[in-house]
Design an enzyme around this catalytic site. Structure first.
Site, PDB file in Angstrom:
ATOM      1  N   GLY A 125      -6.300   7.053   3.859  1.00 21.05           N
ATOM      2  CA  GLY A 125      -7.602   7.711   3.808  1.00 21.05           C
ATOM      3  C   GLY A 125      -7.573   9.208   3.572  1.00 21.05           C
ATOM      4  N   ASN A 176      -8.063  10.576   0.695  1.00 20.03           N
ATOM      5  CA  ASN A 176      -9.214  10.826  -0.185  1.00 20.03           C
ATOM      6  C   ASN A 176     -10.516  10.823   0.616  1.00 20.03           C
ATOM      7  OD1 ASN A 176      -8.577  10.976  -3.264  1.00 20.03           O
ATOM      8  ND2 ASN A 176      -7.155   9.466  -2.445  1.00 20.03           N
ATOM      9  N   MET A 198      -7.840  -1.518  -1.893  1.00 21.36           N
ATOM     10  CA  MET A 198      -6.820  -2.229  -2.646  1.00 21.36           C
ATOM     11  C   MET A 198      -7.222  -3.648  -3.060  1.00 21.36           C
ATOM     12  SD  MET A 198      -5.046   0.349  -2.763  1.00 21.36           S
ATOM     13  CE  MET A 198      -3.511  -0.033  -3.562  1.00 21.36           C
ATOM     14  N   ARG A 199      -8.526  -3.917  -3.116  1.00 20.45           N
ATOM     15  CA  ARG A 199      -8.955  -5.255  -3.534  1.00 20.45           C
ATOM     16  C   ARG A 199      -9.954  -5.162  -4.684  1.00 20.45           C
ATOM     17  NH1 ARG A 199      -7.900  -9.513  -0.058  1.00 20.45           N
ATOM     18  NH2 ARG A 199      -6.841  -8.825   1.830  1.00 20.45           N
ATOM     19  N   LEU A 200      -9.983  -6.224  -5.487  1.00 24.25           N
ATOM     20  CA  LEU A 200     -10.979  -6.286  -6.559  1.00 24.25           C
ATOM     21  C   LEU A 200     -12.317  -6.678  -5.965  1.00 24.25           C
ATOM     22  CD1 LEU A 200      -9.314  -8.171  -9.551  1.00 24.25           C
ATOM     23  CD2 LEU A 200      -9.993  -5.757  -9.413  1.00 24.25           C
ATOM     24  N   ASN A 256     -14.002   4.767  -8.591  1.00 22.79           N
ATOM     25  CA  ASN A 256     -12.661   4.542  -8.032  1.00 22.79           C
ATOM     26  C   ASN A 256     -11.753   5.711  -8.398  1.00 22.79           C
ATOM     27  OD1 ASN A 256     -10.454   2.999  -6.891  1.00 22.79           O
ATOM     28  ND2 ASN A 256      -9.812   2.529  -8.983  1.00 22.79           N
ATOM     29  N   HIS A 287      -7.736   6.481  -9.193  1.00 19.49           N
ATOM     30  CA  HIS A 287      -6.509   5.754  -9.557  1.00 19.49           C
ATOM     31  C   HIS A 287      -5.393   6.761  -9.840  1.00 19.49           C
ATOM     32  CE1 HIS A 287      -4.167   2.380 -10.996  1.00 19.49           C
ATOM     33  NE2 HIS A 287      -3.805   3.125 -12.029  1.00 19.49           N
TER      34      HIS A 287
HETATM   35  C1  GRF Z   1      -4.629   6.918  -3.885  1.00 18.23           C
HETATM   36  O1  GRF Z   1      -3.453   7.305  -4.500  1.00 18.23           O
HETATM   37  C2  GRF Z   1      -5.535   6.245  -4.861  1.00 18.23           C
HETATM   38  O2  GRF Z   1      -5.356   6.704  -6.166  1.00 18.23           O
HETATM   39  C3  GRF Z   1      -5.121   4.812  -4.786  1.00 18.23           C
HETATM   40  O3  GRF Z   1      -4.801   4.612  -3.434  1.00 18.23           O
HETATM   41  C4  GRF Z   1      -4.390   5.838  -2.849  1.00 18.23           C
HETATM   42  C5  GRF Z   1      -5.182   6.047  -1.593  1.00 18.23           C
HETATM   43  O4  GRF Z   1      -4.716   7.134  -0.867  1.00 18.23           O
HETATM   44  N1  GRF Z   1      -6.158   3.962  -5.299  1.00 18.23           N
HETATM   45  P1  GRF Z   1      -5.469   7.587   0.455  1.00 18.23           P
HETATM   46  O5  GRF Z   1      -5.595   6.375   1.361  1.00 18.23           O
HETATM   47  O6  GRF Z   1      -6.800   8.152   0.064  1.00 18.23           O
HETATM   48  O7  GRF Z   1      -4.583   8.623   1.076  1.00 18.23           O
END
Ligand code: GRF
Length: 204
Positions: free
Chosen positions: A11, A13, A88-90, A105, A107
């Site tokens: 988390g 982000n 991490m899921r669709l 999202n 990535h």
């Molecule tokens: C990030 O690198 C994002 O690009 C990917 O999953 C990671 C999540 O990181 N989808 P965090 O949990 O926000 O630290």
């Protein structure tokens, strides 16, 4: 604009969103959901006083059922933008229909290169010299929606995913926060002549 965040892991982000965007310019994070009961992201949300919920797959017969419950929970909180921050899921097509052009999202690669899981490991295995991050709208494919922001970073000698992530993480945080603010200002639109092209009239 009310924002809901979905996160499966650490988390960072989410934390960037809480620190830099939450409570500014009329943007509020009103809900954080995870598929993982032990996700550190949930703790971060609780520390910020944001309501959380867990929608673990083993509690539902099918992905569509789980996604329906999650969409319902987000909609009850008035969520207008769903941010996948390490989710991490669709998502099911039905979920996306509930929030049309309103799911984004982050990535850790320069799409369309290296979609899906382990993007940084894929890039290292390929031997690329430039890594990067992408913020994009979510469609029914795997990391295939229209691109909002992207930035590369040259790491010609990188050999480990940790090293690459250390360079990419600050880029992810900056671009994701910028995208949320730009969407809330109404500064993000589609180009009518080119459906994949996103136009951002961004001040930052
Ligand atoms: C990030 O690198 C994002 O690009 C990917 O999953 C990671 C999540 O990181 N989808 P965090 O949990 O926000 O630290």
């Amino acid at each position: 604009m009310k924002v809901g965040v979905l996160a499966s892991g650490t988390g960072t982000n989410l934390q960037a969103i809480l620190d830099r965007v939450h409570g500014r310019e009329g943007v509020d994070v009103v809900a954080v959901a995870s598929d993982q009961p032990s996700a550190k992201a949930l703790k971060r949300a609780r520390s910020a006083g944001v309501p959380t919920a867990v929608f673990a797959q083993n509690e539902y017969a099918a992905r569509a059922d789980r996604d329906r419950a999650m969409a319902e929970w987000l909609a009850e909180r008035g969520v207008e933008l769903v941010v996948l921050a390490g989710y991490m899921r669709l998502l099911s097509p039905e979920f996306l229909e509930r929030f049309p052009q309103r799911v984004i999202n982050v990535h850790p690669a320069l799409l369309p290169a290296f979609p899906g899981l382990d993007a940084v490991d894929q890039a290292l295995a390929y031997g690329v010299k430039v890594f990067g991050a992408t913020i994009h709208f979510v469609d029914e494919g795997v990391d295939s929606g229209a691109i909002i922001f992207q930035r590369g970073v040259e790491l010609a000698d990188a050999t480990s995913a940790d090293e690459v992530m250390a360079a990419i993480r600050p880029i992810e945080h900056e671009l994701l926060c910028r995208a949320i603010l730009a969407i809330s200002r109404g500064a993000v639109s589609g180009d009518p002549d080119h459906p994949r092209r996103v136009v951002v009239r961004d001040r930052a």
